[in-house]
Design a protein around this motif. Structure first.
Motif, short mmCIF file in Angstrom:
data_model
loop_
_atom_site.label_atom_id
_atom_site.label_comp_id
_atom_site.label_asym_id
_atom_site.label_seq_id
_atom_site.Cartn_x
_atom_site.Cartn_y
_atom_site.Cartn_z
N ARG A 81 0.83 -1.21 0.00
CA ARG A 81 0.00 0.00 0.00
C ARG A 81 0.87 1.26 0.00
NH1 ARG A 81 -3.01 0.00 5.87
NH2 ARG A 81 -3.36 -2.22 5.41
N ALA A 82 2.05 1.19 0.59
CA ALA A 82 2.97 2.33 0.58
C ALA A 82 3.58 2.52 -0.80
CB ALA A 82 4.06 2.13 1.62
N VAL A 83 3.91 1.41 -1.44
CA VAL A 83 4.43 1.49 -2.82
C VAL A 83 3.37 2.12 -3.73
CG1 VAL A 83 5.22 0.13 -4.80
CG2 VAL A 83 5.97 -0.48 -2.49
N ALA A 84 2.11 1.75 -3.54
CA ALA A 84 1.03 2.31 -4.35
C ALA A 84 0.92 3.82 -4.12
CB ALA A 84 -0.29 1.63 -4.02
N ALA A 108 3.89 10.05 -7.57
CA ALA A 108 4.86 10.29 -8.65
C ALA A 108 4.15 10.52 -9.98
CB ALA A 108 5.83 9.11 -8.76
N GLY A 109 3.10 9.75 -10.23
CA GLY A 109 2.33 9.95 -11.45
C GLY A 109 1.66 11.30 -11.50
N GLU A 110 1.13 11.75 -10.37
CA GLU A 110 0.49 13.07 -10.32
C GLU A 110 1.52 14.18 -10.53
OE1 GLU A 110 -1.33 13.02 -6.52
OE2 GLU A 110 -3.03 11.77 -7.15
N ASN A 111 2.71 14.02 -9.97
CA ASN A 111 3.75 15.01 -10.17
C ASN A 111 4.21 15.04 -11.63
OD1 ASN A 111 3.84 15.94 -7.53
ND2 ASN A 111 5.42 14.50 -6.89
N ALA A 112 4.26 13.87 -12.25
CA ALA A 112 4.68 13.81 -13.66
C ALA A 112 3.63 14.42 -14.58
CB ALA A 112 4.94 12.36 -14.05
N ALA A 113 2.36 14.24 -14.21
CA ALA A 113 1.27 14.71 -15.06
C ALA A 113 0.87 16.15 -14.77
CB ALA A 113 0.06 13.79 -14.89
N GLN A 136 -1.70 20.52 -7.16
CA GLN A 136 -1.06 21.76 -6.75
C GLN A 136 0.03 21.41 -5.73
OE1 GLN A 136 -1.65 24.89 -7.76
NE2 GLN A 136 -3.41 24.44 -9.07
N GLY A 137 1.28 21.70 -6.07
CA GLY A 137 2.38 21.37 -5.16
C GLY A 137 2.84 19.94 -5.33
N ALA A 138 3.90 19.58 -4.58
CA ALA A 138 4.55 18.29 -4.76
C ALA A 138 3.93 17.19 -3.91
CB ALA A 138 6.03 18.41 -4.43
N GLY A 139 3.05 17.53 -3.00
CA GLY A 139 2.46 16.52 -2.14
C GLY A 139 1.51 17.16 -1.15
N SER A 140 0.98 16.36 -0.25
CA SER A 140 -0.06 16.82 0.66
C SER A 140 0.45 16.95 2.09
CB SER A 140 -1.23 15.82 0.63
OG SER A 140 -2.14 16.09 1.66
N PHE A 141 0.19 18.09 2.70
CA PHE A 141 0.51 18.25 4.11
C PHE A 141 -0.40 17.38 4.97
CE2 PHE A 141 2.87 21.85 2.57
CZ PHE A 141 3.95 21.93 3.44
N ASP A 142 -1.51 16.96 4.43
CA ASP A 142 -2.37 16.02 5.16
C ASP A 142 -1.63 14.71 5.42
OD1 ASP A 142 -4.43 17.85 5.21
OD2 ASP A 142 -5.49 16.98 3.50
N ALA A 143 -0.80 14.29 4.45
CA ALA A 143 -0.02 13.06 4.64
C ALA A 143 0.99 13.25 5.76
CB ALA A 143 0.68 12.68 3.33
N LEU A 144 1.66 14.41 5.79
CA LEU A 144 2.62 14.68 6.86
C LEU A 144 1.92 14.65 8.22
CD1 LEU A 144 4.75 17.62 5.38
CD2 LEU A 144 5.09 15.16 5.13
N ASN A 145 0.76 15.26 8.30
CA ASN A 145 0.02 15.28 9.56
C ASN A 145 -0.44 13.88 9.96
OD1 ASN A 145 0.34 18.05 9.85
ND2 ASN A 145 -1.56 18.51 8.73
N GLY A 168 9.39 18.23 4.33
CA GLY A 168 8.99 16.84 4.11
C GLY A 168 9.30 16.35 2.71
N SER A 169 9.88 15.15 2.63
CA SER A 169 10.03 14.47 1.35
C SER A 169 8.69 13.80 1.05
CB SER A 169 11.15 13.44 1.43
OG SER A 169 11.18 12.63 0.28
N PHE A 170 7.89 14.42 0.19
CA PHE A 170 6.50 13.99 0.06
C PHE A 170 6.36 12.55 -0.41
CE2 PHE A 170 5.44 18.63 -0.16
CZ PHE A 170 4.60 18.64 0.94
N LEU A 171 7.20 12.12 -1.36
CA LEU A 171 7.09 10.73 -1.81
C LEU A 171 7.28 9.77 -0.64
CD1 LEU A 171 9.02 10.88 -5.21
CD2 LEU A 171 6.58 10.43 -4.90
N SER A 172 8.29 10.03 0.18
CA SER A 172 8.54 9.17 1.32
C SER A 172 7.42 9.24 2.35
CB SER A 172 9.87 9.55 1.98
OG SER A 172 10.96 9.26 1.13
N TYR A 173 6.92 10.45 2.59
CA TYR A 173 5.92 10.60 3.65
C TYR A 173 4.52 10.16 3.22
CZ TYR A 173 8.87 12.37 7.30
OH TYR A 173 9.81 12.46 8.31
N HIS A 174 4.19 10.27 1.95
CA HIS A 174 2.92 9.70 1.50
C HIS A 174 2.94 8.19 1.72
CE1 HIS A 174 0.53 12.76 -0.96
NE2 HIS A 174 1.46 13.46 -0.32
N ALA A 175 4.11 7.57 1.47
CA ALA A 175 4.23 6.13 1.71
C ALA A 175 4.21 5.83 3.21
CB ALA A 175 5.51 5.61 1.08
N ALA A 176 4.91 6.66 3.99
CA ALA A 176 4.99 6.43 5.43
C ALA A 176 3.62 6.45 6.09
CB ALA A 176 5.90 7.46 6.08
#
Length: 352
Positions: free
Chosen positions: A30-33, A39-44, A48-57, A249-257
């Motif tokens: 599920r973290a890989v997903a 990454a797909g959203e960033n490529a496309a 807005q922005g590189a990731g979500s602060f909701d994930a960090l929280n 925050g490294s968003f790719l890492s933290y979205h997975a975390a």
């Protein structure tokens, strides 16, 4: 102890007999997903922005619940050594830092590199009795990286309190399998990419409210502001919580975390602990039958002196462990099974 086969169900996808979590934990599906999705959203260009602060929280909240503190006591980062450096900078010149001999470098190097602190190293077994009135800080790991020994946490905390010393605990080799009360220490630091099953680029600092009064936010940027719209010029007000010590925050890492820690919450640390220790006991018994004794008999990290040279033979047999400080080191976790342990013993027996 009961071994559940395995606790992780279909959450992980190992293609080897992977007993090397002390070096790097497996990341759940599920973290890989989550990484792939972001990454797909960033490529496309579809967000807005590189990731979500909701994930960090979400990560901050999960780690807080897993370690028994409020989310306002947790700071997010990318490496243990950066967290430790903040603590090292807070000490006055001449302060004594007490640490175990052979402690992992990230725990002691930020203190040693200052050059104006008194570093004192003692055997792990003597750590508590070596705290003295002039000790400013005791810096140590709950579980030693090199051989899996578990510190006498209660004794060290009691000795530090008796002499007015602060405590810094590195939980990198224990958080995720050994229950942790982070609030019992002035500071804890934890790498996320081991037993917490997060990607590299995730780490955690906890700070008690009292300890925060002495800790400077040296690398603070706009993300450390109380008001996250305060983006230009010097920050008007730092966050009142430990968030003031966040690294960006490294968003790719933290979205997975967020997914990894949610899985650990679902399983429960007590269940993981029982599972991991049962597997470790099975492995130690098998090693004893081969004439070899592990360093620790109470840890999920099982290290065997003198067998480090056999690590390449294990890898050739599809069994992943590590060679550390003259030890062959295994680390059992929730995605392992009794079949993994038996396979490791089979390959090791053939190599001896």
């Amino acid at each position: 102890m009961e071994i559940l086969e395995p606790l992780s169900g279909d959450e992980f996808a190992p293609e080897t007999t992977y007993l090397n979590t002390s070096s790097c934990g497996l990341v759940p599906r599920r973290a890989v997903a989550a990484i792939t999705r972001l990454a797909g959203e960033n490529a496309a260009g579809t967000r807005q922005g590189a990731g979500s602060f909701d994930a960090l929280n979400a990560v901050r909240g999960s780690f807080a619940r897993l370690t028994g503190v409020g989310a306002d006591r947790v700071a997010l980062g990318s490496s243990v050594s950066v967290h430790v450096a903040l603590v090292a900078h807070s000490l006055p010149a001449g302060a004594e830092v007490l640490a175990p001999e052979g402690e992992f470098s990230s725990v002691v190097q930020p203190f040693a590199v200052r050059g104006d602190l008194k570093m004192r190293y003692v055997p792990l077994e003597s750590l508590a009795e070596s705290v003295r009135p002039g000790t400013a800080l005791v810096a140590f790991s709950s579980v030693q990286s090199v051989d899996g020994r578990v510190a006498d946490l209660d004794a060290v905390r009691a000795a530090a309190a008796a002499h007015g010393a602060r405590t810094l605990l590195d939980a990198s080799q224990s958080a995720g399998w050994l229950p942790l009360d982070a609030g019992a220490y002035d500071y804890t630091v934890t790498a996320g990419f081991k037993f917490l099953a997060c990607p590299r680029g995730t780490s955690f600092l906890t700070v008690t409210e009292e300890a925060q009064e002495r800790l400077g936010a040296l690398h603070s940027g706009w993300f450390a502001a109380e008001d996250l719209t305060d983006n230009y010029g010097p920050v008007r007000e730092l966050a009142g919580s430990a968030r003031r010590y966040d690294e960006p925050g490294s968003f790719l890492s933290y979205h997975a975390a967020a997914e990894s820690l949610a899985l650990l919450e679902e399983v429960g640390i007590e269940a993981v602990c029982a599972h991991d220790l049962a597997l470790a006991a099975r492995l130690r018994a098998g090693l004893a039958s081969l004439g070899h004794r592990a360093v620790s008999d109470s840890s999920a990290v099982v290290a065997v002196p003198g067998l480090d040279g056999l690590q390449p033979e294990l890898v050739r047999g599809g069994v992943y462990a590590s060679a550390r400080g003259g030890n062959l080191r295994f680390a059992l976790h929730l995605y392992n099974s009794s079949a993994d342990v038996d396979r490791a013993l089979e390959v090791l027996s053939a190599a001896l």
